[in-house]
Structure formats: C-alpha cells, structure tokens
Design a protein around this motif. Structure first.
Motif, PDB file in Angstrom:
ATOM      1  N   GLN A 197      -6.388   6.982   1.481  1.00 46.52           N
ATOM      2  CA  GLN A 197      -6.736   7.505   0.157  1.00 46.52           C
ATOM      3  C   GLN A 197      -6.618   6.425  -0.915  1.00 46.52           C
ATOM      4  O   GLN A 197      -7.203   6.555  -1.988  1.00 46.52           O
ATOM      5  N   GLY A 198      -5.861   5.354  -0.602  1.00 45.88           N
ATOM      6  CA  GLY A 198      -5.682   4.313  -1.603  1.00 45.88           C
ATOM      7  C   GLY A 198      -5.915   2.904  -1.112  1.00 45.88           C
ATOM      8  O   GLY A 198      -5.864   1.955  -1.891  1.00 45.88           O
TER       9      GLY A 198
ATOM     10  N   SER B  98      -8.383 -11.205   0.742  1.00 44.98           N
ATOM     11  CA  SER B  98      -9.781 -11.276   0.326  1.00 44.98           C
ATOM     12  C   SER B  98     -10.085 -10.487  -0.938  1.00 44.98           C
ATOM     13  O   SER B  98     -11.216 -10.466  -1.394  1.00 44.98           O
ATOM     14  N   GLY B  99      -9.072  -9.838  -1.483  1.00 43.24           N
ATOM     15  CA  GLY B  99      -9.267  -9.093  -2.722  1.00 43.24           C
ATOM     16  C   GLY B  99      -9.911  -7.734  -2.510  1.00 43.24           C
ATOM     17  O   GLY B  99     -10.519  -7.194  -3.412  1.00 43.24           O
ATOM     18  N   GLY B 100      -9.752  -7.181  -1.352  1.00 42.72           N
ATOM     19  CA  GLY B 100     -10.377  -5.895  -1.051  1.00 42.72           C
ATOM     20  C   GLY B 100      -9.571  -4.690  -1.459  1.00 42.72           C
ATOM     21  O   GLY B 100      -9.834  -3.604  -1.008  1.00 42.72           O
ATOM     22  N   HIS B 101      -8.588  -4.860  -2.333  1.00 40.86           N
ATOM     23  CA  HIS B 101      -7.725  -3.739  -2.710  1.00 40.86           C
ATOM     24  C   HIS B 101      -8.312  -2.957  -3.863  1.00 40.86           C
ATOM     25  O   HIS B 101      -8.892  -3.405  -4.741  1.00 40.86           O
TER      26      HIS B 101
ATOM     27  N   MET C 160      -0.004   2.254  -5.808  1.00 38.80           N
ATOM     28  CA  MET C 160      -0.468   1.500  -4.660  1.00 38.80           C
ATOM     29  C   MET C 160       0.653   1.365  -3.623  1.00 38.80           C
ATOM     30  O   MET C 160       0.396   1.361  -2.420  1.00 38.80           O
ATOM     31  N   PHE C 161       1.905   1.258  -4.096  1.00 36.37           N
ATOM     32  CA  PHE C 161       3.037   1.092  -3.185  1.00 36.37           C
ATOM     33  C   PHE C 161       3.121   2.224  -2.174  1.00 36.37           C
ATOM     34  O   PHE C 161       3.400   1.981  -0.989  1.00 36.37           O
TER      35      PHE C 161
END
Length: 108
Positions: free
Chosen positions: A53-54, A105-108, A1-2
């Motif tokens: 892409q991520g 919002s937790g959209g990851h 993710m980084f």
C-alpha cells in the motif's frame, strides 16, 4: 513510510520462518512443522500485501526476495551446516547489490 517498511520486515521474517519450518517438515510429513510453514507463509503474504500500500511492487518484491535469499543462505550455513561455495557467495553478493541499487533508484 516507516510502517510500510516495518510490514515488509515482518513479511521477510515470516517468509524466512516458513522456509526453515518447511525444511523441518520433511516434505510435509511432520504435522506441526507443516502447519507452522503454512501459517508463516500466510502471515508473510498478509504483511507483504500491507506493505504494498505504500511501497512500489518492484521495490518491495526485490527487497523481500533478496533479503529472503540472503537470510536463508545464512541460516542454512549456521543452523544446517550447509556449505556455501564461492560461486554461490558471488551470486548472493550480486543479489544484495541488485536490491541495494533497486532501492536507491528513487522508486519510493
């Protein structure tokens, strides 16, 4: 993710560079500043496409746009000596709040 957030960081950086070079290009009348603007935006969109892409589009775009606005305002104040009114400062603050809420919002 980084790595995706690093790509987003570079997209923001190149967008900010392109915007400032655009100001120096004087309406695209100065060749090197104009070419720098185009190259910076090309790199900006390249890195933005990679980060998508991520990172979800709504998160990436809100962060990219919001950070660009805030950083451009800071640069315009520091480098170009442009004033920021109270209303503009309030608007920028609301943008920052919106970006933070979008990211939390937790959209990851």
């Amino acid at each position: 993710m980084f790595v995706y957030y690093l790509e987003l960081f570079f997209a923001i950086l190149f967008e900010l560079l392109g915007t400032n070079l655009m100001k120096f290009s004087a309406g695209f009348t100065k060749l090197w500043f104009s070419l720098g603007t185009l190259a910076s935006y090309a790199l900006c969109f390249y890195f933005l496409s990679l980060c998508l892409q991520g990172i979800k589009l709504n998160i990436a775009y809100a962060t990219w746009g919001g950070a660009g606005i805030v950083l451009a305002a800071i640069v315009s104040f520091v480098i170009f000596k442009e004033n920021i009114s109270m209303m503009q400062g309030l608007g920028i603050t609301l943008i920052v709040i919106g970006v933070v809420v979008t990211n939390l919002s937790g959209g990851h």
